[in-house]
Motif scaffolding. Structure first.
Motif, short mmCIF file in Angstrom:
data_model
loop_
_atom_site.label_atom_id
_atom_site.label_comp_id
_atom_site.label_asym_id
_atom_site.label_seq_id
_atom_site.Cartn_x
_atom_site.Cartn_y
_atom_site.Cartn_z
N GLU A 167 0.83 -1.20 0.00
CA GLU A 167 0.00 0.00 0.00
C GLU A 167 0.86 1.25 0.00
O GLU A 167 0.48 2.28 -0.60
CB GLU A 167 -0.94 -0.02 1.21
CG GLU A 167 -2.00 -1.10 1.12
CD GLU A 167 -2.83 -1.22 2.38
OE1 GLU A 167 -2.52 -0.48 3.36
OE2 GLU A 167 -3.76 -2.04 2.41
N ALA A 168 2.01 1.19 0.67
CA ALA A 168 2.91 2.35 0.69
C ALA A 168 3.43 2.64 -0.71
O ALA A 168 3.51 3.81 -1.12
CB ALA A 168 4.08 2.08 1.63
N PHE A 169 3.76 1.59 -1.47
CA PHE A 169 4.22 1.81 -2.84
C PHE A 169 3.08 2.20 -3.76
O PHE A 169 3.30 2.90 -4.76
CB PHE A 169 4.92 0.55 -3.36
CG PHE A 169 6.38 0.49 -3.03
CD1 PHE A 169 7.31 1.21 -3.77
CD2 PHE A 169 6.83 -0.26 -1.94
CE1 PHE A 169 8.66 1.18 -3.46
CE2 PHE A 169 8.17 -0.31 -1.63
CZ PHE A 169 9.10 0.42 -2.37
N ASP A 170 1.86 1.79 -3.45
CA ASP A 170 0.71 2.19 -4.28
C ASP A 170 0.49 3.69 -4.24
O ASP A 170 -0.06 4.27 -5.19
CB ASP A 170 -0.56 1.47 -3.79
CG ASP A 170 -0.56 -0.01 -4.14
OD1 ASP A 170 0.24 -0.41 -5.01
OD2 ASP A 170 -1.35 -0.76 -3.52
N GLU A 171 0.92 4.34 -3.16
CA GLU A 171 0.75 5.79 -3.05
C GLU A 171 1.71 6.54 -3.96
O GLU A 171 1.51 7.74 -4.22
CB GLU A 171 0.96 6.22 -1.60
CG GLU A 171 -0.09 5.68 -0.64
CD GLU A 171 0.15 6.14 0.79
OE1 GLU A 171 1.06 6.97 1.00
OE2 GLU A 171 -0.56 5.66 1.69
N PHE A 172 2.74 5.84 -4.42
CA PHE A 172 3.71 6.47 -5.32
C PHE A 172 3.90 5.57 -6.55
O PHE A 172 4.83 4.76 -6.60
CB PHE A 172 5.05 6.66 -4.61
CG PHE A 172 5.00 7.57 -3.41
CD1 PHE A 172 5.09 8.93 -3.57
CD2 PHE A 172 4.84 7.04 -2.13
CE1 PHE A 172 5.04 9.77 -2.46
CE2 PHE A 172 4.78 7.86 -1.02
CZ PHE A 172 4.87 9.24 -1.19
N PRO A 173 3.01 5.68 -7.53
CA PRO A 173 3.04 4.80 -8.72
C PRO A 173 4.35 4.84 -9.49
O PRO A 173 4.67 3.90 -10.23
CB PRO A 173 1.89 5.34 -9.57
CG PRO A 173 0.99 6.02 -8.60
CD PRO A 173 1.88 6.62 -7.57
N ASP A 174 5.10 5.93 -9.32
CA ASP A 174 6.36 6.04 -10.06
C ASP A 174 7.50 5.27 -9.38
O ASP A 174 8.58 5.12 -9.96
CB ASP A 174 6.76 7.51 -10.21
CG ASP A 174 6.85 8.23 -8.88
OD1 ASP A 174 5.99 7.98 -8.01
OD2 ASP A 174 7.79 9.05 -8.70
N LEU A 175 7.26 4.78 -8.17
CA LEU A 175 8.28 4.03 -7.45
C LEU A 175 8.08 2.53 -7.64
O LEU A 175 6.95 2.06 -7.77
CB LEU A 175 8.23 4.35 -5.95
CG LEU A 175 8.48 5.81 -5.54
CD1 LEU A 175 8.40 5.94 -4.02
CD2 LEU A 175 9.84 6.30 -6.05
N THR A 176 9.18 1.80 -7.67
CA THR A 176 9.12 0.34 -7.85
C THR A 176 9.70 -0.34 -6.62
O THR A 176 10.81 -0.02 -6.19
CB THR A 176 9.93 -0.08 -9.09
OG1 THR A 176 9.38 0.57 -10.24
CG2 THR A 176 9.85 -1.59 -9.28
N SER A 177 8.97 -1.28 -6.08
CA SER A 177 9.44 -2.01 -4.91
C SER A 177 10.65 -2.87 -5.27
O SER A 177 10.65 -3.54 -6.31
CB SER A 177 8.32 -2.90 -4.36
OG SER A 177 8.83 -3.77 -3.37
N PRO A 178 11.67 -2.88 -4.42
CA PRO A 178 12.83 -3.73 -4.68
C PRO A 178 12.61 -5.19 -4.28
O PRO A 178 13.44 -6.05 -4.58
CB PRO A 178 13.92 -3.09 -3.81
CG PRO A 178 13.17 -2.50 -2.67
CD PRO A 178 11.86 -2.03 -3.23
N ILE A 179 11.48 -5.49 -3.60
CA ILE A 179 11.24 -6.86 -3.15
C ILE A 179 9.81 -7.31 -3.49
O ILE A 179 9.10 -7.82 -2.59
CB ILE A 179 11.49 -7.00 -1.63
CG1 ILE A 179 10.62 -5.99 -0.86
CG2 ILE A 179 12.95 -6.83 -1.29
CD1 ILE A 179 10.55 -6.28 0.64
#
Length: 203
Positions: A167-179
């Motif tokens: 959910e934290a990454f969903d708030e920033f669509p331009d960011l990609t989770s490393p895991i």
């Protein structure tokens, strides 16, 4: 008399098969040694969760194949032991995700991406730390003979923590989770823990 004779004939046939080679129906037949296994009547198995890892209780969870792999772990003989194994593995995976995020946060690439990435990773790291704690508390509740309601409360908290990173990454669509793979795996493990706990209570 006839039974002894039949046994000798069978032994001779087996011996001949184990010392010969050739081709049968176009397929090569390899030489022995071959072992004859004598199966005798034995006491019924005390394994309560199924045969060959294909446990009936695993049909009650969302991620059946993942559950099935846990039934093959040493010492997993009952539904309660399966739940404890699921909790233990989920806790271990959460701790590994937390460590991985800590390592990523130290990299220059993350620092170059700015505060949004650093803040999101920090949220994820905290979520997995809290998740590991909640899962450990759930195991402690089981071991101490605590109530099922307390167990479900801990697992509900764990379920929330397991989705916080995504959910934290969903708030920033331009960011990609490393895991991303670890996130999915942990989510599925925790989901199965909840399902197993609910199923054991019903039964």
């Amino acid at each position: 008399m006839f039974r002894h004779l039949a046994a000798l004939i069978l032994a001779a046939v087996v011996l001949a098969a184990s010392t010969s080679s050739g081709v049968v129906d176009g397929r090569p037949v390899h030489t022995g040694p071959y072992h004859v296994v004598i199966r005798t009547a034995a006491k019924p198995s005390r394994r309560l969760i199924g045969l060959g890892g294909n446990a009936a209780i695993c049909q009650e969870v969302h991620y059946k194949a993942l559950c099935g792999t846990l039934t093959t772990l040493p010492g997993v003989m009952t539904p309660q032991q399966l739940l404890d194994a699921a909790l233990r593995v989920a806790e271990s995976k959460a701790m590994m995700a937390e460590k991985r995020l800590a390592d990523v946060m130290k990299s220059r690439a993350v620092k170059a991406e700015g505060t949004s990435m650093s803040s999101t990773l920090d949220t994820c790291k905290g979520a997995y730390s809290s998740l590991a704690d909640a899962l450990q508390k759930a195991r402690d509740t089981i071991k101490s003979g605590g109530s099922h309601d307390d167990l479900m409360t801990e697992l509900s908290s764990a379920s929330t923590f397991s989705t916080d990173c995504g959910e934290a990454f969903d708030e920033f669509p331009d960011l990609t989770s490393p895991i991303p793979g670890a996130q999915r795996h942990v989510n599925r493990l925790v989901s199965n823990c909840l399902d197993l706990a609910a199923t054991i209570k019903e039964n």
